[in-house]
Motif scaffolding. Structure first.
Motif, PDB file in Angstrom:
ATOM      1  N   MET A   1       1.214  13.834  17.650  1.00 21.00           N
ATOM      2  CA  MET A   1       1.677  14.557  16.469  1.00 21.00           C
ATOM      3  C   MET A   1       2.702  13.691  15.733  1.00 21.00           C
ATOM      4  O   MET A   1       3.611  13.147  16.338  1.00 21.00           O
ATOM      5  CB  MET A   1       2.298  15.885  16.889  1.00 21.00           C
ATOM      6  CG  MET A   1       2.899  16.657  15.722  1.00 21.00           C
ATOM      7  SD  MET A   1       3.632  18.245  16.157  1.00 21.00           S
ATOM      8  CE  MET A   1       5.084  17.735  17.048  1.00 21.00           C
ATOM      9  N   THR A   2       2.561  13.599  14.455  1.00 21.31           N
ATOM     10  CA  THR A   2       3.489  12.856  13.615  1.00 21.31           C
ATOM     11  C   THR A   2       4.382  13.852  12.893  1.00 21.31           C
ATOM     12  O   THR A   2       3.906  14.825  12.328  1.00 21.31           O
ATOM     13  CB  THR A   2       2.723  11.996  12.584  1.00 21.31           C
ATOM     14  OG1 THR A   2       1.870  11.098  13.285  1.00 21.31           O
ATOM     15  CG2 THR A   2       3.667  11.226  11.698  1.00 21.31           C
ATOM     16  N   GLU A  21       0.917   9.310   5.110  1.00 23.33           N
ATOM     17  CA  GLU A  21       1.083   9.611   6.538  1.00 23.33           C
ATOM     18  C   GLU A  21      -0.136  10.357   7.073  1.00 23.33           C
ATOM     19  O   GLU A  21      -0.596  10.098   8.185  1.00 23.33           O
ATOM     20  CB  GLU A  21       2.352  10.443   6.775  1.00 23.33           C
ATOM     21  CG  GLU A  21       3.639   9.674   6.583  1.00 23.33           C
ATOM     22  CD  GLU A  21       3.887   8.638   7.669  1.00 23.33           C
ATOM     23  OE1 GLU A  21       3.466   8.840   8.831  1.00 23.33           O
ATOM     24  OE2 GLU A  21       4.519   7.614   7.359  1.00 23.33           O
ATOM     25  N   PHE A  22      -0.663  11.295   6.289  1.00 21.52           N
ATOM     26  CA  PHE A  22      -1.822  12.070   6.721  1.00 21.52           C
ATOM     27  C   PHE A  22      -3.038  11.166   6.887  1.00 21.52           C
ATOM     28  O   PHE A  22      -3.792  11.294   7.853  1.00 21.52           O
ATOM     29  CB  PHE A  22      -2.121  13.198   5.718  1.00 21.52           C
ATOM     30  CG  PHE A  22      -3.199  14.137   6.177  1.00 21.52           C
ATOM     31  CD1 PHE A  22      -2.914  15.174   7.044  1.00 21.52           C
ATOM     32  CD2 PHE A  22      -4.510  13.976   5.744  1.00 21.52           C
ATOM     33  CE1 PHE A  22      -3.912  16.039   7.481  1.00 21.52           C
ATOM     34  CE2 PHE A  22      -5.511  14.831   6.165  1.00 21.52           C
ATOM     35  CZ  PHE A  22      -5.207  15.867   7.043  1.00 21.52           C
ATOM     36  N   GLU A  23      -3.223  10.244   5.951  1.00 18.94           N
ATOM     37  CA  GLU A  23      -4.373   9.335   6.016  1.00 18.94           C
ATOM     38  C   GLU A  23      -4.322   8.460   7.270  1.00 18.94           C
ATOM     39  O   GLU A  23      -5.371   8.089   7.806  1.00 18.94           O
ATOM     40  CB  GLU A  23      -4.453   8.462   4.766  1.00 18.94           C
ATOM     41  CG  GLU A  23      -4.920   9.198   3.542  1.00 18.94           C
ATOM     42  CD  GLU A  23      -6.280   9.868   3.709  1.00 18.94           C
ATOM     43  OE1 GLU A  23      -7.215   9.216   4.236  1.00 18.94           O
ATOM     44  OE2 GLU A  23      -6.414  11.042   3.330  1.00 18.94           O
ATOM     45  N   ASP A  24      -3.114   8.154   7.748  1.00 26.62           N
ATOM     46  CA  ASP A  24      -2.965   7.306   8.930  1.00 26.62           C
ATOM     47  C   ASP A  24      -3.262   8.041  10.239  1.00 26.62           C
ATOM     48  O   ASP A  24      -3.372   7.401  11.287  1.00 26.62           O
ATOM     49  CB  ASP A  24      -1.541   6.727   8.999  1.00 26.62           C
ATOM     50  CG  ASP A  24      -1.307   5.657   7.946  1.00 26.62           C
ATOM     51  OD1 ASP A  24      -2.294   5.141   7.377  1.00 26.62           O
ATOM     52  OD2 ASP A  24      -0.125   5.334   7.682  1.00 26.62           O
ATOM     53  N   THR A  30      -2.251  16.080  13.985  1.00 22.57           N
ATOM     54  CA  THR A  30      -1.564  16.954  13.031  1.00 22.57           C
ATOM     55  C   THR A  30      -0.335  16.260  12.473  1.00 22.57           C
ATOM     56  O   THR A  30       0.428  15.653  13.218  1.00 22.57           O
ATOM     57  CB  THR A  30      -1.139  18.271  13.718  1.00 22.57           C
ATOM     58  OG1 THR A  30      -2.315  18.948  14.172  1.00 22.57           O
ATOM     59  CG2 THR A  30      -0.373  19.182  12.781  1.00 22.57           C
ATOM     60  N   LEU A  31      -0.157  16.390  11.160  1.00 20.62           N
ATOM     61  CA  LEU A  31       1.067  15.921  10.510  1.00 20.62           C
ATOM     62  C   LEU A  31       1.979  17.124  10.343  1.00 20.62           C
ATOM     63  O   LEU A  31       1.609  18.116   9.719  1.00 20.62           O
ATOM     64  CB  LEU A  31       0.757  15.309   9.145  1.00 20.62           C
ATOM     65  CG  LEU A  31       1.982  14.907   8.302  1.00 20.62           C
ATOM     66  CD1 LEU A  31       2.802  13.832   9.023  1.00 20.62           C
ATOM     67  CD2 LEU A  31       1.557  14.422   6.927  1.00 20.62           C
ATOM     68  N   THR A  32       3.166  17.048  10.933  1.00 16.33           N
ATOM     69  CA  THR A  32       4.157  18.107  10.798  1.00 16.33           C
ATOM     70  C   THR A  32       5.204  17.630   9.814  1.00 16.33           C
ATOM     71  O   THR A  32       5.785  16.557   9.995  1.00 16.33           O
ATOM     72  CB  THR A  32       4.818  18.428  12.155  1.00 16.33           C
ATOM     73  OG1 THR A  32       3.789  18.853  13.063  1.00 16.33           O
ATOM     74  CG2 THR A  32       5.855  19.524  12.020  1.00 16.33           C
ATOM     75  N   ILE A  33       5.412  18.403   8.753  1.00 19.14           N
ATOM     76  CA  ILE A  33       6.435  18.027   7.785  1.00 19.14           C
ATOM     77  C   ILE A  33       7.563  19.043   7.803  1.00 19.14           C
ATOM     78  O   ILE A  33       7.356  20.230   8.042  1.00 19.14           O
ATOM     79  CB  ILE A  33       5.875  17.855   6.353  1.00 19.14           C
ATOM     80  CG1 ILE A  33       5.400  19.182   5.775  1.00 19.14           C
ATOM     81  CG2 ILE A  33       4.786  16.819   6.296  1.00 19.14           C
ATOM     82  CD1 ILE A  33       5.225  19.148   4.272  1.00 19.14           C
ATOM     83  N   ALA A  70       5.921  22.726   8.408  1.00 22.03           N
ATOM     84  CA  ALA A  70       4.502  22.972   8.124  1.00 22.03           C
ATOM     85  C   ALA A  70       3.647  21.985   8.904  1.00 22.03           C
ATOM     86  O   ALA A  70       3.991  20.805   9.022  1.00 22.03           O
ATOM     87  CB  ALA A  70       4.235  22.832   6.636  1.00 22.03           C
ATOM     88  N   LYS A  71       2.538  22.494   9.425  1.00 19.61           N
ATOM     89  CA  LYS A  71       1.605  21.664  10.193  1.00 19.61           C
ATOM     90  C   LYS A  71       0.323  21.506   9.384  1.00 19.61           C
ATOM     91  O   LYS A  71      -0.339  22.481   9.053  1.00 19.61           O
ATOM     92  CB  LYS A  71       1.333  22.290  11.546  1.00 19.61           C
ATOM     93  CG  LYS A  71       2.579  22.327  12.408  1.00 19.61           C
ATOM     94  CD  LYS A  71       2.324  22.909  13.757  1.00 19.61           C
ATOM     95  CE  LYS A  71       3.631  22.885  14.556  1.00 19.61           C
ATOM     96  NZ  LYS A  71       3.463  23.408  15.892  1.00 19.61           N
ATOM     97  N   PHE A  72       0.000  20.238   9.094  1.00 19.86           N
ATOM     98  CA  PHE A  72      -1.203  19.868   8.357  1.00 19.86           C
ATOM     99  C   PHE A  72      -2.167  19.181   9.320  1.00 19.86           C
ATOM    100  O   PHE A  72      -2.051  17.980   9.559  1.00 19.86           O
ATOM    101  CB  PHE A  72      -0.856  18.925   7.203  1.00 19.86           C
ATOM    102  CG  PHE A  72      -0.159  19.606   6.047  1.00 19.86           C
ATOM    103  CD1 PHE A  72      -0.869  19.953   4.907  1.00 19.86           C
ATOM    104  CD2 PHE A  72       1.194  19.910   6.106  1.00 19.86           C
ATOM    105  CE1 PHE A  72      -0.245  20.570   3.851  1.00 19.86           C
ATOM    106  CE2 PHE A  72       1.832  20.538   5.047  1.00 19.86           C
ATOM    107  CZ  PHE A  72       1.107  20.876   3.911  1.00 19.86           C
ATOM    108  N   PRO A  73      -3.108  19.932   9.900  1.00 19.68           N
ATOM    109  CA  PRO A  73      -4.040  19.311  10.856  1.00 19.68           C
ATOM    110  C   PRO A  73      -5.180  18.580  10.166  1.00 19.68           C
ATOM    111  O   PRO A  73      -5.613  18.941   9.082  1.00 19.68           O
ATOM    112  CB  PRO A  73      -4.564  20.512  11.651  1.00 19.68           C
ATOM    113  CG  PRO A  73      -4.370  21.692  10.775  1.00 19.68           C
ATOM    114  CD  PRO A  73      -3.260  21.367   9.822  1.00 19.68           C
TER     115      PRO A  73
END
Length: 77
Positions: A1-2, A21-24, A30-33, A70-73
């Motif tokens: 998780m990032t 960051e999401f593309e990586d 999941t990208l957590t912001i 927020a979690k962007f999976p």
């Protein structure tokens, strides 16, 4: 998780940084912001523009008055 805290990033640079960051991420990650407001506009942007965004599993939690997590999976391959 990032995990990415965007509160110190100038607003004009936030969305591009989050997209990078999401593309990586690898599929299934999941990208957590951490943000100072609820990222609804970002959610809608991702839903409309990012094919690999798993909108069904998006989550957001208000942790404090100016702290939203927020979690962007990313869709699994």
């Amino acid at each position: 998780m990032t995990r990415l805290d965007v509160r110190d990033i100038p607003p004009v640079n936030r969305h591009p940084t989050i997209h990078e960051e999401f593309e990586d991420l690898a599929p299934g990650e999941t990208l957590t912001i951490v943000n100072d407001h609820e990222p609804k506009p970002l959610f809608y942007e991702f839903q409309a523009e990012v094919e690999s965004f798993d909108a069904d599993n998006y989550e957001v939690e208000r942790v404090g008055p100016e702290e939203f997590v927020a979690k962007f999976p990313k869709v699994e391959a």
